[in-house]
Design a protein around this motif. Structure first.
Motif, PDB file in Angstrom:
ATOM      1  N   MET A 180       0.963  -1.062   0.128  1.00 20.63           N
ATOM      2  CA  MET A 180      -0.035  -0.045   0.110  1.00 20.63           C
ATOM      3  C   MET A 180       0.812   1.265   0.065  1.00 20.63           C
ATOM      4  SD  MET A 180      -2.992   1.191   2.629  1.00 20.63           S
ATOM      5  CE  MET A 180      -1.779   1.677   3.849  1.00 20.63           C
ATOM      6  N   LYS A 181       0.531   2.328  -0.865  1.00 18.81           N
ATOM      7  CA  LYS A 181       1.189   3.442  -0.957  1.00 18.81           C
ATOM      8  C   LYS A 181       1.242   4.171   0.169  1.00 18.81           C
ATOM      9  CE  LYS A 181       2.434   7.391  -3.809  1.00 18.81           C
ATOM     10  NZ  LYS A 181       3.975   7.096  -3.799  1.00 18.81           N
ATOM     11  N   LYS A 182       2.191   4.716   0.728  1.00 20.79           N
ATOM     12  CA  LYS A 182       1.990   5.793   1.815  1.00 20.79           C
ATOM     13  C   LYS A 182       1.818   7.053   1.742  1.00 20.79           C
ATOM     14  CE  LYS A 182       3.778   2.187   4.507  1.00 20.79           C
ATOM     15  NZ  LYS A 182       3.024   1.433   5.513  1.00 20.79           N
ATOM     16  N   ASN A 183       1.179   7.891   2.366  1.00 19.79           N
ATOM     17  CA  ASN A 183       0.873   8.979   2.299  1.00 19.79           C
ATOM     18  C   ASN A 183       1.964  10.018   2.767  1.00 19.79           C
ATOM     19  OD1 ASN A 183      -1.782   9.213   1.119  1.00 19.79           O
ATOM     20  ND2 ASN A 183      -2.626   8.712   3.405  1.00 19.79           N
ATOM     21  N   PHE A 184       2.851   9.648   3.705  1.00 20.59           N
ATOM     22  CA  PHE A 184       3.644  10.445   4.414  1.00 20.59           C
ATOM     23  C   PHE A 184       4.959   9.641   4.235  1.00 20.59           C
ATOM     24  CE2 PHE A 184       0.022  11.448   6.416  1.00 20.59           C
ATOM     25  CZ  PHE A 184      -0.206  12.864   6.320  1.00 20.59           C
ATOM     26  N   SER A 185       6.203  10.481   3.824  1.00 22.21           N
ATOM     27  CA  SER A 185       7.582   9.898   4.220  1.00 22.21           C
ATOM     28  C   SER A 185       8.270  10.868   5.231  1.00 22.21           C
ATOM     29  CB  SER A 185       8.366  10.067   2.892  1.00 22.21           C
ATOM     30  OG  SER A 185       7.942   9.270   1.841  1.00 22.21           O
ATOM     31  N   SER A 186       8.371  10.195   6.489  1.00 24.82           N
ATOM     32  CA  SER A 186       8.847  11.150   7.570  1.00 24.82           C
ATOM     33  C   SER A 186      10.383  10.660   7.923  1.00 24.82           C
ATOM     34  CB  SER A 186       7.941  10.731   8.875  1.00 24.82           C
ATOM     35  OG  SER A 186       6.483  11.298   8.734  1.00 24.82           O
ATOM     36  N   ILE A 187      11.096  11.739   7.912  1.00 28.28           N
ATOM     37  CA  ILE A 187      12.546  11.624   7.915  1.00 28.28           C
ATOM     38  C   ILE A 187      12.975  12.422   9.377  1.00 28.28           C
ATOM     39  CG2 ILE A 187      14.602  12.927   6.987  1.00 28.28           C
ATOM     40  CD1 ILE A 187      13.090  13.037   4.383  1.00 28.28           C
ATOM     41  N   ILE A 188      13.817  11.064   9.765  1.00 29.31           N
ATOM     42  CA  ILE A 188      14.552  11.655  11.093  1.00 29.31           C
ATOM     43  C   ILE A 188      15.873  11.564  11.175  1.00 29.31           C
ATOM     44  CG2 ILE A 188      14.419  11.073  13.865  1.00 29.31           C
ATOM     45  CD1 ILE A 188      11.731  10.064  13.403  1.00 29.31           C
ATOM     46  N   PRO A 189      16.657  12.340  11.426  1.00 30.50           N
ATOM     47  CA  PRO A 189      18.019  12.319  11.129  1.00 30.50           C
ATOM     48  C   PRO A 189      18.534  11.990  12.953  1.00 30.50           C
ATOM     49  CG  PRO A 189      17.812  14.573  11.168  1.00 30.50           C
ATOM     50  CD  PRO A 189      16.449  13.895  11.209  1.00 30.50           C
ATOM     51  N   VAL A 190      19.529  11.087  13.175  1.00 30.84           N
ATOM     52  CA  VAL A 190      19.938  10.811  14.342  1.00 30.84           C
ATOM     53  C   VAL A 190      21.458  10.832  14.645  1.00 30.84           C
ATOM     54  CG1 VAL A 190      17.753   9.492  15.315  1.00 30.84           C
ATOM     55  CG2 VAL A 190      19.847   8.319  14.191  1.00 30.84           C
ATOM     56  N   TYR A 191      21.879  11.163  15.664  1.00 32.57           N
ATOM     57  CA  TYR A 191      23.420  11.198  15.959  1.00 32.57           C
ATOM     58  C   TYR A 191      23.521  10.482  17.447  1.00 32.57           C
ATOM     59  CZ  TYR A 191      27.904  12.955  17.051  1.00 32.57           C
ATOM     60  OH  TYR A 191      29.433  13.095  17.550  1.00 32.57           O
ATOM     61  N   ASN A 192      24.373   9.545  17.323  1.00 37.78           N
ATOM     62  CA  ASN A 192      24.385   8.627  18.756  1.00 37.78           C
ATOM     63  C   ASN A 192      23.353   8.515  19.686  1.00 37.78           C
ATOM     64  OD1 ASN A 192      27.037   8.115  17.694  1.00 37.78           O
ATOM     65  ND2 ASN A 192      27.844   9.934  18.963  1.00 37.78           N
ATOM     66  N   LYS A 193      22.186   8.306  19.054  1.00 39.93           N
ATOM     67  CA  LYS A 193      20.966   8.242  19.705  1.00 39.93           C
ATOM     68  C   LYS A 193      20.039   6.609  19.309  1.00 39.93           C
ATOM     69  CE  LYS A 193      17.211  10.305  21.850  1.00 39.93           C
ATOM     70  NZ  LYS A 193      17.506  10.975  23.218  1.00 39.93           N
ATOM     71  N   ARG A 194      19.720   6.291  20.395  1.00 40.02           N
ATOM     72  CA  ARG A 194      19.120   4.870  20.031  1.00 40.02           C
ATOM     73  C   ARG A 194      17.603   5.249  19.605  1.00 40.02           C
ATOM     74  NH1 ARG A 194      21.557   0.278  21.721  1.00 40.02           N
ATOM     75  NH2 ARG A 194      23.546   0.449  23.113  1.00 40.02           N
ATOM     76  N   LEU A 195      16.971   4.405  18.396  1.00 38.93           N
ATOM     77  CA  LEU A 195      15.955   4.673  17.947  1.00 38.93           C
ATOM     78  C   LEU A 195      14.621   4.447  18.749  1.00 38.93           C
ATOM     79  CD1 LEU A 195      16.395   3.451  14.124  1.00 38.93           C
ATOM     80  CD2 LEU A 195      16.777   5.532  15.217  1.00 38.93           C
ATOM     81  N   GLU A 196      14.924   3.411  19.715  1.00 42.78           N
ATOM     82  CA  GLU A 196      13.902   3.165  20.420  1.00 42.78           C
ATOM     83  C   GLU A 196      13.540   4.239  21.785  1.00 42.78           C
ATOM     84  OE1 GLU A 196      17.371   0.566  22.251  1.00 42.78           O
ATOM     85  OE2 GLU A 196      16.657   1.283  20.192  1.00 42.78           O
ATOM     86  N   SER A 197      14.502   5.218  21.695  1.00 39.90           N
ATOM     87  CA  SER A 197      14.134   6.276  22.544  1.00 39.90           C
ATOM     88  C   SER A 197      13.669   7.785  21.841  1.00 39.90           C
ATOM     89  CB  SER A 197      15.643   6.796  23.385  1.00 39.90           C
ATOM     90  OG  SER A 197      16.294   7.191  22.317  1.00 39.90           O
ATOM     91  N   VAL A 198      13.606   7.540  20.559  1.00 39.62           N
ATOM     92  CA  VAL A 198      13.101   8.585  19.632  1.00 39.62           C
ATOM     93  C   VAL A 198      11.479   8.453  19.933  1.00 39.62           C
ATOM     94  CG1 VAL A 198      12.721   9.199  17.207  1.00 39.62           C
ATOM     95  CG2 VAL A 198      14.897   8.474  17.937  1.00 39.62           C
ATOM     96  N   PRO A 199      10.866   9.635  20.235  1.00 38.93           N
ATOM     97  CA  PRO A 199       9.558   9.719  20.638  1.00 38.93           C
ATOM     98  C   PRO A 199       8.840   9.498  19.372  1.00 38.93           C
ATOM     99  CG  PRO A 199      10.487  11.461  21.681  1.00 38.93           C
ATOM    100  CD  PRO A 199      11.606  10.929  20.877  1.00 38.93           C
ATOM    101  N   ALA A 200       8.900  10.024  18.139  1.00 37.37           N
ATOM    102  CA  ALA A 200       8.035   9.907  17.105  1.00 37.37           C
ATOM    103  C   ALA A 200       7.931   8.545  16.587  1.00 37.37           C
ATOM    104  CB  ALA A 200       8.717  10.799  15.864  1.00 37.37           C
ATOM    105  N   LEU A 201       9.041   7.728  16.642  1.00 34.89           N
ATOM    106  CA  LEU A 201       8.892   6.197  16.331  1.00 34.89           C
ATOM    107  C   LEU A 201       8.025   5.654  17.501  1.00 34.89           C
ATOM    108  CD1 LEU A 201      12.512   5.856  15.205  1.00 34.89           C
ATOM    109  CD2 LEU A 201      10.355   6.043  13.669  1.00 34.89           C
ATOM    110  N   VAL A 202       8.487   5.737  18.432  1.00 32.13           N
ATOM    111  CA  VAL A 202       7.777   5.281  19.447  1.00 32.13           C
ATOM    112  C   VAL A 202       6.166   5.245  19.798  1.00 32.13           C
ATOM    113  CG1 VAL A 202       7.325   4.812  22.157  1.00 32.13           C
ATOM    114  CG2 VAL A 202       9.634   5.219  21.501  1.00 32.13           C
TER     115      VAL A 202
END
Length: 262
Positions: A1-23
């Motif tokens: 299914m085609k998505k409506n949004f491509s959401s971009i998050i740059p990280v620097y020495n940050k674990r993804l499980e602590s990123v609020p948007a992804l959680v």
């Protein structure tokens, strides 16, 4: 299914499980998540790559800290959706964000869409160009869209805007968003204000220790002088503003370290 949004998050020495948007929004079926990893710590990079694979997140290893502008451009090149959203690693996104953004874009079409962004103590976006200066708004009920600038966090951009402009890769970290907005105005790209969308930002500038503040100030100074490099008036303003920043930080941290911070 085609998505409506491509959401971009740059990280620097940050674990993804602590990123609020992804959680909080990682399972949103309308969103293609793209993480650009500028991390320099191999253990964190391995953790992030595994987390991304497990959670069906598109993962780009930038192979070192290449700067935020290159990370954005790398993500935009592979974005598949018609709407591109930019978030910081510490952006807290309200539950209604994507619905409200899509509704506004469906009504208005191509352009750059700016929400309100607050830190714990103040409004930081939108802003406005005033001569060489970039000023905050005391009241965001009336935003001059022909002169507006904004922080990248929470910005929504229709994909076709990137056919005309890209992020300025001569800027490493600071003023990347303002340069993007300046280029958009010059290209005649319309801006729209998401007056009923409000995001929260845990802004690191408000709680940096001295060591991190010194590192950030050096990066900011280089980017600032690069941003203000078009003509004599801009160059003079940029140098005066850089000197003011050094003075302000010296007073704030009660040290002369910023004066000798080369």
């Amino acid at each position: 299914m085609k998505k409506n949004f491509s959401s971009i998050i740059p990280v620097y020495n940050k674990r993804l499980e602590s990123v609020p948007a992804l959680v909080e929004h990682g399972n949103n079926k309308e969103v293609e998540w793209i993480v650009c990893d500028n991390s320099t710590l191999s253990k964190i990079k391995l953790n992030n790559a595994l987390y991304a694979r497990k959670n069906k997140i598109t993962y780009i290893d930038m192979e070192g800290n290449k700067g935020i502008s290159r990370a954005y451009n790398a993500a935009v090149r592979i974005a598949n959706a018609g709407i591109v959203c930019i978030f910081d690693h510490d952006t807290m996104i309200p539950s209604e964000y994507f619905d409200k953004v899509k509704s506004k874009i469906d009504a208005n079409g191509r352009g750059i869409y700016i929400p309100r962004v607050y830190t714990s103590v103040r409004l930081v976006s939108p802003l406005r160009f005033f001569g060489c200066a970039i000023l905050t708004y005391g009241n965001t009920s009336r935003v001059d869209l022909k002169r507006c600038s904004a922080f990248n966090s929470g910005m929504a951009i229709t994909r076709d805007v990137f056919d005309q402009i890209a992020y300025d890769e001569s800027l490493f970290l600071e003023w990347v968003d303002h340069a993007f907005c300046r280029d958009a105005h010059r290209a005649g790209i319309p801006f729209f204000y998401l007056e009923d969308v409000c995001l929260q930002q845990d802004w690191s500038r408000e709680n940096s220790d001295l060591r991190n503040a010194l590192i950030r100030e050096k990066i900011q100074r280089r980017d600032l002088l690069n941003f203000y490099s078009n003509g004599m008036v801009e160059k003079i303003y940029g140098r005066l503003y850089a000197a003011y920043r050094v003075l302000r930080l010296s007073i704030q941290y009660k040290t002369t370290a910023f004066i000798t911070n080369k």
